[in-house]
Design a protein around this motif. Structure first.
Motif, PDB file in Angstrom:
ATOM      1  N   MET A 119       6.263   0.073 -10.276  1.00 38.01           N
ATOM      2  CA  MET A 119       5.400  -0.127  -9.222  1.00 38.01           C
ATOM      3  C   MET A 119       5.974  -0.598  -7.899  1.00 38.01           C
ATOM      4  O   MET A 119       6.820  -1.438  -8.010  1.00 38.01           O
TER       5      MET A 119
ATOM      6  N   ALA B 249      -2.765   6.995  -3.431  1.00 37.06           N
ATOM      7  CA  ALA B 249      -1.850   7.376  -4.589  1.00 37.06           C
ATOM      8  C   ALA B 249      -0.225   7.505  -3.739  1.00 37.06           C
ATOM      9  O   ALA B 249       0.618   6.990  -4.130  1.00 37.06           O
ATOM     10  N   ASP B 250      -0.663   8.408  -2.406  1.00 41.24           N
ATOM     11  CA  ASP B 250       0.553   8.377  -1.603  1.00 41.24           C
ATOM     12  C   ASP B 250       1.090   7.196  -1.223  1.00 41.24           C
ATOM     13  O   ASP B 250       2.408   6.955  -1.110  1.00 41.24           O
TER      14      ASP B 250
ATOM     15  N   ASP C  33       2.939   5.537  -3.947  1.00 38.03           N
ATOM     16  CA  ASP C  33       4.358   6.177  -4.044  1.00 38.03           C
ATOM     17  C   ASP C  33       5.324   5.995  -2.977  1.00 38.03           C
ATOM     18  O   ASP C  33       6.257   6.304  -2.898  1.00 38.03           O
ATOM     19  N   GLN C  34       4.591   5.356  -1.553  1.00 38.05           N
ATOM     20  CA  GLN C  34       5.383   5.234  -0.631  1.00 38.05           C
ATOM     21  C   GLN C  34       5.897   6.475   0.095  1.00 38.05           C
ATOM     22  O   GLN C  34       6.952   6.686   0.653  1.00 38.05           O
ATOM     23  N   ASN C  35       4.874   7.614  -0.249  1.00 43.72           N
ATOM     24  CA  ASN C  35       5.296   9.067   0.177  1.00 43.72           C
ATOM     25  C   ASN C  35       4.599   9.227   1.682  1.00 43.72           C
ATOM     26  O   ASN C  35       3.865   9.703   1.952  1.00 43.72           O
TER      27      ASN C  35
END
Length: 185
Positions: free
Chosen positions: A1, A174-175, A178-180
């Motif tokens: 995480m 969620a992004d 995920d660090q997107n």
């Protein structure tokens, strides 16, 4: 995480929604009581030089325009908007701190949850909560709202039903987790 993600909800009911969006990963939540305190955490994170992702969640109310540090968020073009008569929100990105986001709930989060429940075909009364909006809002103002078992069950049911407004917020969260961030720039 990821360890460099922080969510900063404004009030108890916002914290309950954030917990649900994060699937109860509480270590990523820094509950603040009031919009100016959320702004202070965002400002402190920016001034500290951390490159962490910070996501504030506030209600768009009369105090919103008065909080100086939130003005750049409000002046920026939203990176995501949920328009329409129900379940509205906007996600703003800070113009100079690209890892800082602000989710602005409109109407306030308590009404947003009520509307999301109805959009999912869920009756708050089925969860032991008031079926009329004014009474529902009164219950959501309680200091223990994020620990209210009826609200937790309702939010879990909303998460399972995935009405569009909830699903879109969950995808954003969620992004970020995920660090997107490329999806939100």
């Amino acid at each position: 995480m990821p360890e460099n993600v922080l969510f900063v909800p404004e009030c108890h009911v916002d914290t309950a929604l954030t917990r649900t969006l994060l699937a109860d990963r509480l270590t990523f939540i820094n509950h603040q009581h009031g919009i100016s305190k959320v702004a202070n955490v965002l400002r402190q994170q920016a001034e500290s030089g951390h490159v962490r992702f910070v996501v504030g969640m506030v209600d768009k109310d009369k105090k919103f325009a008065d909080v100086k540090y939130l003005q750049p968020f409000a002046a920026s073009r939203p990176v995501a908007v949920r328009p329409g008569p129900d379940c509205r929100y906007a996600i703003h990105q800070h113009p100079t701190h690209s890892n800082h986001y602000l989710i602005v709930m409109e109407p306030a989060c308590d009404t947003w949850i009520f509307e999301a429940a109805h959009a999912a075909g869920l009756a708050p009364a089925h969860f032991g909560l008031p079926s009329a909006l004014p009474a529902f809002i009164d219950v959501m103002k309680a200091e223990d709202a994020e620990d209210n078992p009826q609200l937790i069950r309702l939010l879990q049911a909303i998460r399972q039903a995935q009405p569009a407004a909830y699903r879109e917020l969950a995808e954003f969260v969620a992004d970020v987790m995920d660090q997107n961030s490329k999806l939100w720039r």
